[in-house]
Design an enzyme around this catalytic site. Structure first.
Site, mmCIF file in Angstrom:
data_model
loop_
_atom_site.group_PDB
_atom_site.id
_atom_site.type_symbol
_atom_site.label_atom_id
_atom_site.label_comp_id
_atom_site.label_asym_id
_atom_site.label_seq_id
_atom_site.Cartn_x
_atom_site.Cartn_y
_atom_site.Cartn_z
ATOM 1 N N ARG A 54 0.431 -1.518 0.065
ATOM 2 C CA ARG A 54 0.097 -0.130 -0.107
ATOM 3 C C ARG A 54 0.907 1.484 0.107
ATOM 4 N NH1 ARG A 54 -2.972 -3.296 1.596
ATOM 5 N NH2 ARG A 54 -1.311 -4.574 2.295
ATOM 6 N N THR A 55 1.727 1.223 0.793
ATOM 7 C CA THR A 55 2.517 2.702 1.339
ATOM 8 C C THR A 55 3.689 3.236 -0.089
ATOM 9 O OG1 THR A 55 2.545 1.967 3.297
ATOM 10 C CG2 THR A 55 4.138 4.043 2.781
ATOM 11 N N LYS A 83 26.018 -3.045 -2.150
ATOM 12 C CA LYS A 83 27.363 -2.991 -2.058
ATOM 13 C C LYS A 83 28.577 -1.905 -1.158
ATOM 14 C CE LYS A 83 27.183 -2.156 -7.063
ATOM 15 N NZ LYS A 83 27.540 -1.175 -8.092
ATOM 16 N N ARG A 104 11.062 4.076 3.233
ATOM 17 C CA ARG A 104 10.901 3.075 4.154
ATOM 18 C C ARG A 104 12.586 2.157 4.466
ATOM 19 N NH1 ARG A 104 5.780 -0.649 4.684
ATOM 20 N NH2 ARG A 104 4.991 1.117 5.159
ATOM 21 N N HIS A 132 5.287 6.040 11.431
ATOM 22 C CA HIS A 132 4.764 6.071 9.886
ATOM 23 C C HIS A 132 3.635 7.077 10.389
ATOM 24 C CE1 HIS A 132 3.532 4.781 6.548
ATOM 25 N NE2 HIS A 132 3.237 3.243 6.675
HETATM 26 C C1 NCD Z 1 1.851 -0.975 8.181
HETATM 27 C C2 NCD Z 1 3.563 -0.265 8.256
HETATM 28 O O1 NCD Z 1 4.218 -0.657 7.310
HETATM 29 O O2 NCD Z 1 3.974 -0.196 9.681
HETATM 30 N N1 NCD Z 1 1.708 -0.970 6.691
HETATM 31 C C3 NCD Z 1 0.969 -0.032 6.332
HETATM 32 O O3 NCD Z 1 2.647 1.232 5.717
HETATM 33 N N2 NCD Z 1 -0.363 0.270 5.963
HETATM 34 C C4 NCD Z 1 1.222 -1.954 8.605
HETATM 35 C C5 NCD Z 1 1.889 -3.091 9.031
HETATM 36 O O4 NCD Z 1 2.572 -3.443 8.163
HETATM 37 O O5 NCD Z 1 1.522 -4.156 9.840
#
Ligand code: NCD
Length: 307
Positions: A54-55, A83, A104, A132
């Site tokens: 999703r993200t 590397k 991320r 997040h």
């Molecule tokens: C979340 C995350 O990555 O922290 N997912 C997301 O970004 N929608 C929640 C999760 O991974 O459980």
């Protein structure tokens, strides 16, 4: 002014700035075609050192729907990180090519480090078990659209409150709104970290309870925020296996809930919500995923200062 800034922690945005982002998101939702070229000539770099569906997709879809383009990786082994390149050097390099970064990373604090070395805005798309903030924008926009307010509610947050970064960011952001009560539902091993309890909840005089039973708390809730037990953050697999099915929301439990309960989940779901609940009108988690794209469109437009 949001132009040129990074978003690392939910508290980087004031309540007014949040409101501006939500207003823009709702304009985009009502007339997306008006915004389909505002990022023409701009480039988003998505640097995903940890898995995501999703993200990453919602960031990429958001940029493309604004007329911009995207570069990036979803698998650190395909970049020079494999590397042995440092994060600082990766960021300095990428900021020569792109206009904005969404990153991320499995390490807490990595997004902050990236923003120090970057000449362009960095958006924290999750740093380890820490924060997040764009999931929080997603959660808040969903609450605003479907409940109309951020005040006067009983909010249950259930599951892995220790490692769940979405929970930490949501509690931080929501601590600024009035007259909410929080029921934090988790096994004792997965309670919220001390810094959230002390520096966010107690410090701001927020009313909260820490409990273990979902059954006994569900009837008072206006919002139930379910989360997955964060397998990747456990050191011990047996411990994960013991805790992973601590909570499963099913029809039986939902019978006790309010008629206008709002069920949220940042997704991915593993076992926490039975599939039969998806048909219930209280299940809002797929709508939530959709709002996530619009709110990221608004955020990117604001940080790039385009109109
Ligand atoms: C979340 C995350 O990555 O922290 N997912 C997301 O970004 N929608 C929640 C999760 O991974 O459980």
């Amino acid at each position: 002014m949001l132009k040129g800034r990074s978003l690392i922690d939910p508290m980087d945005l004031s309540k007014d700035e949040l409101e501006n982002i939500f207003q823009l998101a709702s304009q985009i939702m009502s007339s997306p075609e008006e915004f389909s070229k505002v990022c023409e000539g701009k480039l988003l770099a998505t640097l995903f050192f940890e898995p995501s569906t999703r993200t990453r997709f919602s960031f990429e879809a958001a940029m493309m729907r604004l007329g911009g383009k995207v570069i990036g990786f979803s698998e650190p082994n395909s970049s020079s990180v494999s590397k042995g390149e440092s994060l600082a050097d990766t960021i300095r390099t990428v900021s020569c090519y792109a206009d904005i970064i969404a990153m991320r990373h499995p390490k807490e604090g990595s997004a902050k480090v990236a923003s120090i070395y970057s000449d362009i805005p960095v958006i924290n798309a999750g740093d380890g078990g820490h924060q997040h903030p764009t999931q929080t924008l997603t959660d808040l926009l969903t609450i605003k659209q479907l409940k109309g307010s951020f005040n006067n509610m009983t909010i249950g947050i259930c599951g892995d409150l220790k490692f769940g970064r979405t929970v930490h960011s949501l509690l931080k952001a929501m601590s600024r709104y009035e007259n909410n009560r929080y029921i934090l539902i988790s096994p004792s091993e997965l309670q919220i970290p001390d810094y959230i309890r002390e520096e966010v909840l107690k410090y701001n005089n927020i009313e909260f309870m820490e409990v273990e039973s979902l059954e006994q708390s569900i009837e008072s809730l206006d919002i139930l925020y379910m989360t997955r037990v964060q397998k990747e953050r456990f050191f011990n697999e047996a411990e994960y296996l013991r805790l992973r099915d601590s909570y499963i929301l099913d029809r039986e439990k939902l019978k006790r809930a309010k008629k206008d309960l709002m069920i949220l989940h940042p997704l991915p779901r593993v076992n926490e919500i039975d599939y039969s609940i998806d048909e219930d009108e209280r299940a809002c988690y797929f709508k939530q995923a959709k709002y996530g794209m619009y709110v990221r469109m608004a955020l990117i437009a604001k940080l790039l200062g385009v109109r």
